[in-house]
Design a protein around this motif. Sequence first.
Motif, PDB file in Angstrom:
ATOM      1  N   SER A  51     -15.159  22.176  89.551  1.00 38.60           N
ATOM      2  CA  SER A  51     -15.418  21.272  88.428  1.00 38.60           C
ATOM      3  C   SER A  51     -14.539  21.588  87.219  1.00 38.60           C
ATOM      4  CB  SER A  51     -16.886  21.364  88.025  1.00 38.60           C
ATOM      5  OG  SER A  51     -17.199  22.717  87.696  1.00 38.60           O
ATOM      6  N   SER A  66     -14.332  13.776  91.550  1.00 33.97           N
ATOM      7  CA  SER A  66     -14.035  14.103  90.146  1.00 33.97           C
ATOM      8  C   SER A  66     -13.198  15.366  90.025  1.00 33.97           C
ATOM      9  CB  SER A  66     -15.347  14.258  89.375  1.00 33.97           C
ATOM     10  OG  SER A  66     -16.001  13.011  89.303  1.00 33.97           O
ATOM     11  N   LEU A  67     -11.954  15.250  90.424  1.00 32.02           N
ATOM     12  CA  LEU A  67     -10.987  16.345  90.288  1.00 32.02           C
ATOM     13  C   LEU A  67      -9.719  15.723  89.711  1.00 32.02           C
ATOM     14  CD1 LEU A  67     -11.510  18.046  93.765  1.00 32.02           C
ATOM     15  CD2 LEU A  67     -12.235  18.980  91.559  1.00 32.02           C
ATOM     16  N   CYS A  68      -9.181  16.319  88.679  1.00 28.25           N
ATOM     17  CA  CYS A  68      -8.108  15.659  87.932  1.00 28.25           C
ATOM     18  C   CYS A  68      -6.711  16.048  88.404  1.00 28.25           C
ATOM     19  CB  CYS A  68      -8.250  15.969  86.450  1.00 28.25           C
ATOM     20  SG  CYS A  68      -9.612  15.047  85.718  1.00 28.25           S
ATOM     21  N   ASP A  89     -11.391  21.687  87.290  1.00 23.61           N
ATOM     22  CA  ASP A  89     -10.212  20.811  87.374  1.00 23.61           C
ATOM     23  C   ASP A  89     -10.614  19.457  86.789  1.00 23.61           C
ATOM     24  OD1 ASP A  89      -7.960  19.378  87.946  1.00 23.61           O
ATOM     25  OD2 ASP A  89      -8.087  19.581  90.133  1.00 23.61           O
ATOM     26  N   ASP A  90     -10.846  19.474  85.486  1.00 24.92           N
ATOM     27  CA  ASP A  90     -11.431  18.300  84.834  1.00 24.92           C
ATOM     28  C   ASP A  90     -10.457  17.678  83.839  1.00 24.92           C
ATOM     29  OD1 ASP A  90     -11.367  20.015  82.707  1.00 24.92           O
ATOM     30  OD2 ASP A  90     -13.546  20.304  82.610  1.00 24.92           O
ATOM     31  N   LEU A  91     -10.967  16.811  82.995  1.00 23.60           N
ATOM     32  CA  LEU A  91     -10.101  16.063  82.074  1.00 23.60           C
ATOM     33  C   LEU A  91      -9.428  16.948  81.040  1.00 23.60           C
ATOM     34  CD1 LEU A  91     -12.385  12.927  81.712  1.00 23.60           C
ATOM     35  CD2 LEU A  91     -10.046  12.962  82.646  1.00 23.60           C
ATOM     36  N   GLU A 135      -8.786  26.969  88.745  1.00 21.12           N
ATOM     37  CA  GLU A 135      -9.626  25.780  88.630  1.00 21.12           C
ATOM     38  C   GLU A 135      -9.584  24.921  89.890  1.00 21.12           C
ATOM     39  OE1 GLU A 135      -7.231  26.738  86.621  1.00 21.12           O
ATOM     40  OE2 GLU A 135      -8.124  27.136  84.649  1.00 21.12           O
ATOM     41  N   TRP A 180     -18.805  27.228  87.203  1.00 23.87           N
ATOM     42  CA  TRP A 180     -18.118  26.102  87.833  1.00 23.87           C
ATOM     43  C   TRP A 180     -18.817  25.649  89.105  1.00 23.87           C
ATOM     44  CZ3 TRP A 180     -12.347  28.211  87.844  1.00 23.87           C
ATOM     45  CH2 TRP A 180     -11.953  28.439  86.513  1.00 23.87           C
ATOM     46  N   SER A 198     -22.832  15.033  88.337  1.00 22.62           N
ATOM     47  CA  SER A 198     -21.477  15.310  88.852  1.00 22.62           C
ATOM     48  C   SER A 198     -21.461  15.066  90.339  1.00 22.62           C
ATOM     49  CB  SER A 198     -21.054  16.769  88.588  1.00 22.62           C
ATOM     50  OG  SER A 198     -19.872  17.059  89.346  1.00 22.62           O
ATOM     51  N   GLU A 240      -8.694   9.194  83.278  1.00 16.28           N
ATOM     52  CA  GLU A 240     -10.024   9.126  82.662  1.00 16.28           C
ATOM     53  C   GLU A 240     -10.875   8.039  83.308  1.00 16.28           C
ATOM     54  OE1 GLU A 240     -10.010  10.359  78.025  1.00 16.28           O
ATOM     55  OE2 GLU A 240      -8.784   8.594  78.493  1.00 16.28           O
ATOM     56  N   TYR A 268     -11.850   9.107  86.980  1.00 17.42           N
ATOM     57  CA  TYR A 268     -12.524  10.389  87.136  1.00 17.42           C
ATOM     58  C   TYR A 268     -13.967  10.284  87.633  1.00 17.42           C
ATOM     59  CZ  TYR A 268     -14.187  15.068  85.766  1.00 17.42           C
ATOM     60  OH  TYR A 268     -14.750  16.311  85.743  1.00 17.42           O
TER      61      TYR A 268
END
Lengths: 442, 442, 442
Positions: free
Chosen positions: A327, A191-193, A329-331, A323, A124, A91, A23, A26
């Motif tokens: 985007s 920003s890819l988790c 592939d987020d939190l 994903e 996305w 983003s 988090e 990110y």
Amino acid sequence: MLDSTLDTLDLHTLGQEMYSLIEELYPICRSITGDGFRETLCRIQRFIPIAVHEVPSGTRVFDWTVPKEWNIRDAYVKDAQGNRVIDFQRSNLHVMNYSVPVKRRISLAELKGHLFTLPEHPEWIPYRTSYYEEGWGFCLPHRQLLTLIDGEYDVCIDSALEPGHLTYGECYLPGESQDEVLISCHACHPSLCNDNLSGLSVATILARHLVSMSRRLSYRFLFIPGTIGSITWLSRNKSTVSRIKHGIVLACLGDSGGYTYKKSRRGNADIDRAFGHILEHSSSPHRVVDFSPYGYDERQYCSPGFDLPVGCFMRTPHGQFPEYHSSADDLNFVRPESLAGSFQICLSVLHLLEHNLVYVNRNPECEPQLDKRGLYPSVGRYQDPGRLRLAMLWVLNLSDSKHTLLDIAERANMPFGLILESARLLHTSGLLIPHRAPLGGS
Amino acid sequence: MLDSTLDTLDLHTLGQEMYSLIEELYPICRSITGDGFRETLCRIQRFIPIAVHEVPSGTRVFDWTVPKEWNIRDAYVKDAQGNRVIDFQRSNLHVMNYSVPVKRRISLAELKGHLFTLPEHPEWIPYRTSYYEEGWGFCLPHRQLLTLIDGEYDVCIDSALEPGHLTYGECYLPGESQDEVLISCHACHPSLCNDNLSGLSVATILARHLVSMSRRLSYRFLFIPGTIGSITWLSRNKSTVSRIKHGIVLACLGDSGGYTYKKSRRGNADIDRAFGHILEHSSSPHRVVDFSPYGYDERQYCSPGFDLPVGCFMRTPHGQFPEYHSSADDLNFVRPESLAGSFQICLSVLHLLEHNLVYVNRNPECEPQLDKRGLYPSVGRYQDPGRLRLAMLWVLNLSDSKHTLLDIAERANMPFGLILESARLLHTSGLLIPHRAPLGGS
Amino acid sequence: MLDSTLDTLDLHTLGQEMYSLIEELYPICRSITGDGFRETLCRIQRFIPIAVHEVPSGTRVFDWTVPKEWNIRDAYVKDAQGNRVIDFQRSNLHVMNYSVPVKRRISLAELKGHLFTLPEHPEWIPYRTSYYEEGWGFCLPHRQLLTLIDGEYDVCIDSALEPGHLTYGECYLPGESQDEVLISCHACHPSLCNDNLSGLSVATILARHLVSMSRRLSYRFLFIPGTIGSITWLSRNKSTVSRIKHGIVLACLGDSGGYTYKKSRRGNADIDRAFGHILEHSSSPHRVVDFSPYGYDERQYCSPGFDLPVGCFMRTPHGQFPEYHSSADDLNFVRPESLAGSFQICLSVLHLLEHNLVYVNRNPECEPQLDKRGLYPSVGRYQDPGRLRLAMLWVLNLSDSKHTLLDIAERANMPFGLILESARLLHTSGLLIPHRAPLGGS
């Protein structure tokens, strides 16, 4: 060695910690070079000691050249009314990574040549890069692309692509032996988790866990940009890579899919057998796949000039979840409990490698009399012996200086932990002694 | 080498040519020696250069002796009314091959001791031989046998079994290397199409095709009588058989069944792997079977004193189709398109062998940067790379001087052609060089 | 060698003989030492020459010590009325084997601490031992336990546990070669039939059968107490165990289950392959299982300091039939025909080992001409050759000094007997000669 906590890990808390680190990282706009990467290392340094290396742009690394450094402050596309219809501040995926600076007014038609979308997932934002060919672009949801009306747009990318440095972090934890375990993750995605803040957070917490443990093996954690990072590191450490006896690339460890272990090029290295064994004796869905020369940095570690025993541990592999590189592939896509499970498998594998020694049975001629040492009940209708006693018999039978404990566990088809426990009991009772030197690393 | 036409073969025309050659050779009464065999070689010489060898009767060839030469002009059985009830002029299968001369009047009862039929196929004439034990006989449809009435019959076999020669043909096409591919077929059967005018015609047209090609390997085509021919050839060429690096016996290639490849005694020779690979990546029904010491001339090539890497390529194997060794193995039983398919598989295998070299990656440490050489798109959301690019990565990864291109194709589970194309692109771009010398032939 | 009777065995009579021997030995109270064991050897000496060895109590044998000798005359538990409620005279299983002498009056409560039952089989008496920890006990049906009323009981065990000897028997049958086959069975169980009077009777009758046969190999039959017996024997014969080229432990051969062969530690020793081959070509249900370090005396023979090629042949393995180690393993549980079948498999395996030689084809270059030696019909429409002729071709093809007849039988997937018959025909005809020396024993 690595023992004290394997059974008492607080996986719930560890999962939360890894998730919190994701988090925190990110929002940062990372790339293969630049301040976003540095900032990321800085945050990780709160957990573990990291040496930060800076390699100048233009440095030759094998067939490659360290690129210019890229930094970005802002970027947008404004419509005729001055509205930011595409906004980097919302983003960092909106800007194609490594875009050159731009400040122009252009028509929608021309603009469209620089816009990227995912028609099959119209909500996305795709993730795009152009590291080795100069260009610029914006990424946006396909649905939004359809709403852009004809006219002029102000395009601004306030970036810098200039001579600078490539940055990477290295956390070295020396053990009793110079034999090393390499743990490598790429830390260059914005920003890819799952790909790859998950790998980065598992590696960080794993390193923090090892810091306070007694270690037979030495551990080297690398936080590097993908491809160019491993190439750069290998070119700077050619003379010492032979110390690497086992290695893992960590990536995509936070989704809810089963585990995937991709073998090293060698296919039967200890690391391959260790992951195969631990996964087989876990109760989790998993698959073990053969090496192929496509994927993450194992491509470089397993190039023919190195051929290191380095595999890749993932849950759902890159490109096999929708994903991936978007985007989405987020939190929400990664879960604390998934991270914790991945952590546990990794630690079990490292524990196995730490203890995968060769012992020698000091009474190789016939079985020793276990009962007079309290290792075997002497009265009794002979029944199927307990698992531990059978494990002791296996360890005694195969401890002829030619078998590691993993060899024994595989042949006995028993969990490594049980074989290890047996070996310790036998060692304590004097029936077993460690072989002079462990067998070769792989 | 053998490249120019693999994709542009006019298989339709080739099939017709092979079929026409079978039609032309069908009426000739061949045997393991004699003028029928010579005439057959003569017709093939219209297509390819053939050296004709004559080996005198009585010559010792290992444990065997070259038999007397057999020739036949006419043969019949006449009934009391002077009708030719069995007539060699209608089918050369009517006479047991190698029958000694006969001219007698005998009773039906005595005659029956010399008649052979196939009760389970009452319309077919069986094919019988008696090469190594003197005798005589007639073969006829079982239905006809039942119509013969009691009485006297005039029996005539106007044959000659006398000292002469065993004849065989050899077409040698030298290549850059002395390493040889042996392609052997038996040409001793009379009016039988699948066994083995089909093998003979495929071999002839294959040789004609290779004549005008540039060749790395040398090729030796043998047109020989079965068993005694390969034994004779081996006994006369003992000192040079070690040049044979790959070999195939061709037989039964014109029926409509799926392909059968029977492995050499070694079981993992290059020729075995090449046929396995090409058949696996063809879309045709096929099976690969293990060596056994029964069959065609591979029995001799694979005898323990030679143990040559020679397999056998067939469609339906000998003895596994009802028409085998009977008059039903005729011009209707073989098809131009079946011959063409068999030809194509053979040529693909030879093409593979020609190009199955070892290359060395000149940038073995990490991957070379493919994009700066135009071999890899640099912009792009990472997706599953194209098959060709993945093939290039495989070739780079395994070109460590220890893997042939076939090794790479097998490990990558990709068609040899794709791996070869990748190797050529990489060679052209300077990333790959041929290894000093190809690995051993098998 | 071992040939004359393989096809003409009178299995019915042999089965009866083995069963009668079991009947005769059943009542004797055996243990790992003592007169019951001596008496058993004495009865077997009626069939075969046995050397009886006596090893003093206290002798060190590797990690073990030969225990005191145990003998027993009587034992009982009497109730207040003087009735023998538990009586050794009715079944020797009633006394825990190796119980120390006792003569006391005790309460039921105290007595119960020394009583053993099988609640899941309330009618059966369990079999219990306490060899290496002094104690005493009685075994009885669970149903009977429930009928014992409160009160005082007279307990008497009229046994002796004193310095004496451990006894074992050895029957050595010399052959042309010093290479030995070890056949070992434990003979220490009291009134239990499958485990192991069955193994003992099969071994006895097998030895008697071999006495009058000509033998290439030497045979050593051991009749020993389990565990301590094999340890004692190995410690006294360390210098000559290298002569053991093949070995079997025989046990549980009389029940009606399918055959089980447990491989030696090596896993691919000749004995393992021989049992695998004979069982595969038998029409009987069977399974071949991997070695594990639990079971019978193969545990000692396969300890890492010896690693002898010794497997274990059983029908239903120890512990896998409910009657195991209880009074239900009685004369009804074993059958003459089961013993006869086990005998036949053993003899077939020994026959194979006797004849598993290496031959050399004297005409290795091409096939020899079989027909001129009467080994092959010369006239004939080529059909599938008879099995014998195909077997001859296999033997010729693989007799290159590198393959045993078993190697050939395995590759040809033909019964060893057929391959052997072919080899003999070829030997007789002069085409094959024995290789100078047989290959190594395993």
